[in-house]
Design an enzyme around this catalytic site. Sequence first.
Site, PDB file in Angstrom:
ATOM      1  CB  SER A  89      -0.941   0.046   1.211  1.00  0.00           C
ATOM      2  OG  SER A  89      -1.436   1.355   1.440  1.00  0.00           O
ATOM      3  CE1 TYR A 142      -3.722  -1.465   5.278  1.00  0.00           C
ATOM      4  CE2 TYR A 142      -3.342   0.838   4.699  1.00  0.00           C
ATOM      5  CZ  TYR A 142      -3.521  -0.478   4.323  1.00  0.00           C
ATOM      6  OH  TYR A 142      -3.501  -0.822   2.991  1.00  0.00           O
TER       7      TYR A 142
END
Length: 256
Positions: free
Chosen positions: A131, A144
């Site tokens: 990501s 995250y």
Amino acid sequence: MTGVVITGGGGGIGAALARRFAADGARIVVADLDGDKVGEVAAEIGATAFVGDVASVDGVAKLVESARETLGEIDVFCANAGIAPFGGPESPEEVWARTWDVNVMAHVRAANLLLPAWLERGKGHFIATVSAAGLLTSLGSAPYSVTKHGALAFAEYLSATYRHRGLTVQAICPQGVRTAMLESTGTAGQLLMGASAIEPEQVADALFKAIEEKRFLVLPHEEVAGYYAARATDTDRWLGGMNKLQRKVEQALGDA
């Protein structure tokens, strides 16, 4: 034919990767916690489904053992499974621990089992779905953001340490992708990533282009390279811009 393992393959990016590798003629083991979804993907592309937790020590070991029985050898391992819980430092300890397990330690545990055979053969391919949060940050989810930085750091370590011994490592770093994960972010996620979100298939296409070009970083959103450079060269200005974006999100949520 190439033997490929893909975790988090029941939908989203994982399913798109599975379909793309299948179209390229690979033999595939696709893994997920959701047996129904991963079974559907496996049946669609003629792959083998593995149902289980691919983050725990035992779960990763079972996946690698089962995949080797099915494929003979694992040529490519796609560490794609990930979770993105909301929250900052106030997030419960168990949330931090679980996110670390899924987003980082699953990669470490898989590599630990795969590397001996790969180094002996002089060939192996580890693909981490990281990501853009791993290159930049992720507003709204400290667990995250922190763990995706960790996933990128581990991928970099693998490449720097074993490249000369035949290991290929790539890190996929998209921004918003139209998956269930993006949908779960609600108004804030749509405000931050909705306009530029892409389809999972575009991520798979970007990976295969990067494989052809032998690039470590896979950037389905090409603008991320500029953001990454700005972060490195003028960090305070970049952080100021991110804080401005945070205030915009807070205002939008307050008005909602």
